[in-house]
Design a protein around this motif. Sequence first.
Motif, PDB file in Angstrom:
ATOM      1  N   ALA A  35      -1.941  23.400 -11.298  1.00 24.53           N
ATOM      2  CA  ALA A  35      -3.118  22.586 -11.633  1.00 24.53           C
ATOM      3  C   ALA A  35      -3.614  22.965 -13.019  1.00 24.53           C
ATOM      4  O   ALA A  35      -3.776  24.153 -13.327  1.00 24.53           O
ATOM      5  CB  ALA A  35      -4.222  22.828 -10.611  1.00 24.53           C
ATOM      6  N   THR A  36      -3.826  21.936 -13.836  1.00 27.97           N
ATOM      7  CA  THR A  36      -4.404  22.150 -15.167  1.00 27.97           C
ATOM      8  C   THR A  36      -5.556  21.164 -15.319  1.00 27.97           C
ATOM      9  O   THR A  36      -5.687  20.235 -14.517  1.00 27.97           O
ATOM     10  CB  THR A  36      -3.352  21.891 -16.275  1.00 27.97           C
ATOM     11  OG1 THR A  36      -2.815  20.573 -16.103  1.00 27.97           O
ATOM     12  CG2 THR A  36      -2.222  22.904 -16.224  1.00 27.97           C
ATOM     13  N   SER A  37      -6.359  21.374 -16.359  1.00 22.97           N
ATOM     14  CA  SER A  37      -7.441  20.399 -16.558  1.00 22.97           C
ATOM     15  C   SER A  37      -7.755  20.282 -18.041  1.00 22.97           C
ATOM     16  O   SER A  37      -7.410  21.169 -18.823  1.00 22.97           O
ATOM     17  CB  SER A  37      -8.695  20.811 -15.796  1.00 22.97           C
ATOM     18  OG  SER A  37      -9.393  21.786 -16.521  1.00 22.97           O
ATOM     19  N   ASP A  38      -8.406  19.164 -18.390  1.00 21.27           N
ATOM     20  CA  ASP A  38      -8.886  19.058 -19.766  1.00 21.27           C
ATOM     21  C   ASP A  38     -10.276  19.688 -19.825  1.00 21.27           C
ATOM     22  O   ASP A  38     -10.792  20.197 -18.818  1.00 21.27           O
ATOM     23  CB  ASP A  38      -8.858  17.597 -20.246  1.00 21.27           C
ATOM     24  CG  ASP A  38      -9.808  16.706 -19.454  1.00 21.27           C
ATOM     25  OD1 ASP A  38     -10.703  17.242 -18.760  1.00 21.27           O
ATOM     26  OD2 ASP A  38      -9.656  15.475 -19.527  1.00 21.27           O
ATOM     27  N   GLY A  41     -12.945  18.858 -17.330  1.00 24.29           N
ATOM     28  CA  GLY A  41     -12.729  19.221 -15.923  1.00 24.29           C
ATOM     29  C   GLY A  41     -11.934  18.187 -15.158  1.00 24.29           C
ATOM     30  O   GLY A  41     -11.933  18.193 -13.922  1.00 24.29           O
ATOM     31  N   ARG A  42     -11.222  17.288 -15.867  1.00 24.84           N
ATOM     32  CA  ARG A  42     -10.345  16.331 -15.168  1.00 24.84           C
ATOM     33  C   ARG A  42      -9.058  17.073 -14.811  1.00 24.84           C
ATOM     34  O   ARG A  42      -8.282  17.438 -15.691  1.00 24.84           O
ATOM     35  CB  ARG A  42     -10.036  15.114 -16.045  1.00 24.84           C
ATOM     36  CG  ARG A  42     -11.166  14.090 -16.045  1.00 24.84           C
ATOM     37  CD  ARG A  42     -10.790  12.858 -16.816  1.00 24.84           C
ATOM     38  NE  ARG A  42     -10.766  13.152 -18.237  1.00 24.84           N
ATOM     39  CZ  ARG A  42     -11.664  12.720 -19.116  1.00 24.84           C
ATOM     40  NH1 ARG A  42     -12.647  11.923 -18.744  1.00 24.84           N
ATOM     41  NH2 ARG A  42     -11.570  13.045 -20.393  1.00 24.84           N
ATOM     42  N   VAL A  43      -8.902  17.320 -13.508  1.00 29.12           N
ATOM     43  CA  VAL A  43      -7.815  18.178 -13.040  1.00 29.12           C
ATOM     44  C   VAL A  43      -6.592  17.346 -12.679  1.00 29.12           C
ATOM     45  O   VAL A  43      -6.725  16.251 -12.121  1.00 29.12           O
ATOM     46  CB  VAL A  43      -8.279  18.965 -11.785  1.00 29.12           C
ATOM     47  CG1 VAL A  43      -7.182  19.905 -11.305  1.00 29.12           C
ATOM     48  CG2 VAL A  43      -9.537  19.744 -12.085  1.00 29.12           C
ATOM     49  N   THR A  44      -5.403  17.853 -13.024  1.00 29.79           N
ATOM     50  CA  THR A  44      -4.169  17.204 -12.584  1.00 29.79           C
ATOM     51  C   THR A  44      -3.249  18.279 -12.007  1.00 29.79           C
ATOM     52  O   THR A  44      -3.375  19.457 -12.338  1.00 29.79           O
ATOM     53  CB  THR A  44      -3.451  16.502 -13.757  1.00 29.79           C
ATOM     54  OG1 THR A  44      -3.126  17.470 -14.754  1.00 29.79           O
ATOM     55  CG2 THR A  44      -4.312  15.410 -14.376  1.00 29.79           C
ATOM     56  N   THR A  45      -2.334  17.854 -11.138  1.00 31.09           N
ATOM     57  CA  THR A  45      -1.378  18.800 -10.559  1.00 31.09           C
ATOM     58  C   THR A  45       0.031  18.225 -10.646  1.00 31.09           C
ATOM     59  O   THR A  45       0.207  17.010 -10.744  1.00 31.09           O
ATOM     60  CB  THR A  45      -1.668  19.083  -9.067  1.00 31.09           C
ATOM     61  OG1 THR A  45      -1.458  17.895  -8.323  1.00 31.09           O
ATOM     62  CG2 THR A  45      -3.074  19.575  -8.846  1.00 31.09           C
ATOM     63  N   LYS A  68       0.490  18.002 -18.967  1.00 27.29           N
ATOM     64  CA  LYS A  68       0.096  19.393 -18.685  1.00 27.29           C
ATOM     65  C   LYS A  68       0.021  20.208 -19.970  1.00 27.29           C
ATOM     66  O   LYS A  68      -0.875  21.022 -20.152  1.00 27.29           O
ATOM     67  CB  LYS A  68       1.062  20.035 -17.668  1.00 27.29           C
ATOM     68  CG  LYS A  68       2.387  20.466 -18.246  1.00 27.29           C
ATOM     69  CD  LYS A  68       3.320  21.039 -17.225  1.00 27.29           C
ATOM     70  CE  LYS A  68       4.185  20.021 -16.523  1.00 27.29           C
ATOM     71  NZ  LYS A  68       4.873  19.005 -17.379  1.00 27.29           N
ATOM     72  N   GLN A  71      -3.119  19.382 -21.759  1.00 24.44           N
ATOM     73  CA  GLN A  71      -4.284  19.964 -21.073  1.00 24.44           C
ATOM     74  C   GLN A  71      -4.365  21.473 -21.313  1.00 24.44           C
ATOM     75  O   GLN A  71      -5.449  22.015 -21.516  1.00 24.44           O
ATOM     76  CB  GLN A  71      -4.223  19.657 -19.572  1.00 24.44           C
ATOM     77  CG  GLN A  71      -4.537  18.188 -19.276  1.00 24.44           C
ATOM     78  CD  GLN A  71      -4.785  17.919 -17.808  1.00 24.44           C
ATOM     79  OE1 GLN A  71      -4.233  18.585 -16.930  1.00 24.44           O
ATOM     80  NE2 GLN A  71      -5.596  16.919 -17.529  1.00 24.44           N
TER      81      GLN A  71
END
Length: 197
Positions: A35-38, A41-45, A68, A71
């Motif tokens: 999981a990373t985020s910008d 706080g918009r999280v992606t996995t 990723k 981010q």
Amino acid sequence: MTDAILSQTIIDRFNAALDAAREAGEPEPTAMVLATSDCQGRVTTRTVLLKGLDRHGFVFFTNTGSRKGRQIDECPRAAATFLWKSTYCQVQLVGAVRPVTAEEADAYFATRDRGSQIGAWASLQSRTLDSRDTLEARVAEFEERYSGKDVPRPPHWSGYRLQPDSVEFWHGREFRLHDRTEYRWTDGNWAQRKLYP
Ligand SMILES: Cc1cc2nc3c(=O)[nH]c(=O)nc-3n(C[C@H](O)[C@H](O)[C@H](O)COP(=O)(O)O)c2cc1C
């Protein structure tokens, strides 16, 4: 906070759990959901494969221009989860992410098969692809460019090291009374505690 350096206890415990999963026939035992985020706080996995582990952390490789990668540039922290269904185990990591050195990336890239090396040049990972034909044409273009030569590492392809300051081992037990042990980097040491399941 000083950089967290993994203890040998944590490394040994992780490797034992990974080996047990391998022996139990887990498909893709080195896969972790990252999981990373910008910075909003918009999280992606997504799933990536673990390619190295040392006292400085867990290494994976990717296209640095991917979602990723962008981010991580913006917010250099991440979390990752290994789930091994065959042994009913999970390991969770949270921490800082740092690029690996060019030498480390070169060394790993050199071990990849030629098709994957060409693929790393051909793929504009996470960018819009209009059709499969475009991708195949790019593969052909790079195959021709490097015909009869070693394929160098593309500048947009490298690795990152997740340097966790929190590591949790979860082991499934009967009646959902699972075992959880958390190691947290606190004041230059690893504090260990059990958590309720
Ligand atoms: C089992 C598995 C392993 C994967 N390993 C990697 C990997 O090591 N590196 C990578 O960049 N993508 C890997 N992928 C693809 C990623 O999950 C993802 O689609 C890709 O990296 C783009 O992610 P992003 O757009 O969030 O950056 C893997 C996918 C699967 C299902």
